[in-house]
Write an enzyme that holds these catalytic residues in place. Structure first.
Site, PDB file in Angstrom:
ATOM      1  CG  ASP A  11       0.053   0.921  -7.449  1.00 44.14           C
ATOM      2  OD1 ASP A  11       0.205   0.502  -6.288  1.00 44.14           O
ATOM      3  OD2 ASP A  11      -0.405   2.058  -7.687  1.00 44.14           O
ATOM      4  CB  SER A  12      -3.878  -0.329  -5.557  1.00 43.76           C
ATOM      5  OG  SER A  12      -3.300   0.936  -5.333  1.00 43.76           O
ATOM      6  CB  CYS A  75       1.588  -1.690  -4.820  1.00 42.00           C
ATOM      7  SG  CYS A  75       0.328  -1.427  -3.566  1.00 42.00           S
ATOM      8  CD  GLU A 153      -5.630   5.501  -8.511  1.00 39.62           C
ATOM      9  OE1 GLU A 153      -6.328   5.282  -9.498  1.00 39.62           O
ATOM     10  OE2 GLU A 153      -4.462   5.066  -8.372  1.00 39.62           O
ATOM     11  CB  CYS A 185       2.159   4.984  -0.371  1.00 41.42           C
ATOM     12  SG  CYS A 185       0.805   4.865  -1.554  1.00 41.42           S
ATOM     13  CG  HIS A 187      -1.009   6.093  -5.256  1.00 35.69           C
ATOM     14  ND1 HIS A 187      -0.918   4.727  -5.156  1.00 35.69           N
ATOM     15  CD2 HIS A 187      -2.049   6.338  -6.098  1.00 35.69           C
ATOM     16  CE1 HIS A 187      -1.849   4.165  -5.903  1.00 35.69           C
ATOM     17  NE2 HIS A 187      -2.562   5.122  -6.479  1.00 35.69           N
TER      18      HIS A 187
HETATM   19  N1  DGL Z   1       0.539   2.529  -4.328  1.00 34.85           N
HETATM   20  C1  DGL Z   1       0.066   1.743  -3.215  1.00 34.85           C
HETATM   21  C2  DGL Z   1       1.198   1.582  -2.195  1.00 34.85           C
HETATM   22  O1  DGL Z   1       2.343   1.754  -2.550  1.00 34.85           O
HETATM   23  C3  DGL Z   1      -1.198   2.349  -2.730  1.00 34.85           C
HETATM   24  C4  DGL Z   1      -1.950   1.487  -1.829  1.00 34.85           C
HETATM   25  C5  DGL Z   1      -3.447   1.722  -1.858  1.00 34.85           C
HETATM   26  O2  DGL Z   1      -4.043   1.468  -2.899  1.00 34.85           O
HETATM   27  O3  DGL Z   1      -3.974   2.081  -0.815  1.00 34.85           O
HETATM   28  O4  DGL Z   1       0.991   1.246  -1.058  1.00 34.85           O
END
Ligand code: DGL
Length: 251
Positions: A11-12, A75, A153, A185, A187
């Site tokens: 993931d990011s 992600c 985060e 998302c 997150h």
């Molecule tokens: N967890 C990522 C998603 O599902 C986050 C994306 C981001 O880093 O903006 O889209």
């Protein structure tokens, strides 16, 4: 391909842990390697080509070094930008994220569904195809969740800033009478307690992570790749940035 090899997830940042925990719950014998691309987080407003480039570097690690047997693109934004490229470029199964618009549209009684996702996910072809195929008969209210990834985060999911931002994004959806809220998302599941303070129990919140875990299980069993060697599962975590962010959310 070896059945004792780990499942790779990326993931990011920390968001994919909401998917990782479902995979581990459903498949407790599997080894996993999780990669958080924290140095490049957030992905939400990056160009698709940048995300493809990052995904390739992450594959160098997850496939090249860790020899993962299956990759979960945990992600939504990276799935939207890079999964077609990844599937074409690497000879192993990939499981991506898809906002749970289909079950939401199917079960909505008010006929109004809210979707909270990043700008990148809303721009993706996959999302629009899903809407066309499954949500033609309902009203969809799209809300980019700008700023929410950063709050997760930073571990600030229970703070005033998160509550105020969610209020701004979700209150208009409630006025429009949504009865389902799709979290697009990975997150955002960490914000569910804060979201619930706004929606109460009258709105169904949909997180696709359990369905993604089921898909991982299905693909591994289909390819005879489930780990049946016994012994304790090993879980390893890596980050391109500060590992402390990740540690905060680990069980
Ligand atoms: N967890 C990522 C998603 O599902 C986050 C994306 C981001 O880093 O903006 O889209």
């Amino acid at each position: 391909m070896c059945s004792e090899a780990p499942i790779g997830l990326f993931d990011s940042g920390v968001g994919g842990l909401s998917v990782w925990r479902e995979v581990v719950k459903l498949l407790p014998d599997e080894h996993t390697v999780y990669y958080a691309d924290s140095a490049y987080c957030p992905y939400g407003q990056r160009l698709p080509d940048e995300i493809i480039e990052r995904s390739d570097r992450i594959m160098d690690f997850l496939i090249g070094q860790q020899q993962c047997k299956l990759i979960v693109v945990a992600c939504n934004t990276a799935t939207a930008a890079a999964i077609a490229h990844l599937r074409a470029a690497y000879p192993l199964p990939f499981v991506g994220m898809e906002p749970a618009v289909k079950p939401a549209a199917l079960h909505s009684v008010t006929g109004v569904v809210g979707v909270l996702a990043t700008q990148g996910t809303f721009k993706g072809r996959l999302y629009h195809e899903t809407l066309e195929r499954f949500a033609g008969h309902v009203q969809i209210i799209e809300q980019p969740g700008d700023g929410l990834v950063e709050l997760v985060e930073n571990g600030a999911t229970g703070g005033e800033e998160a509550q105020a931002l969610l209020e701004k994004y979700i209150r208009p959806m409630l006025h429009a009478r949504i009865d389902h809220l799709v979290l697009g998302c990975t997150h955002y599941p960490f914000l569910i307690p804060a979201i619930r303070k706004i929606t109460g129990d009258g709105v169904t919140i949909l997180d696709p992570a359990p369905a993604v875990a089921q898909r991982v299980k299905f693909l591994l069993s289909q390819d005879n790749l489930l780990n049946i060697s016994g012994g304790e599962a090993r879980h390893e975590f890596f980050s391109s940035g500060d590992i402390k962010t990740l540690q905060r959310l680990l069980p």
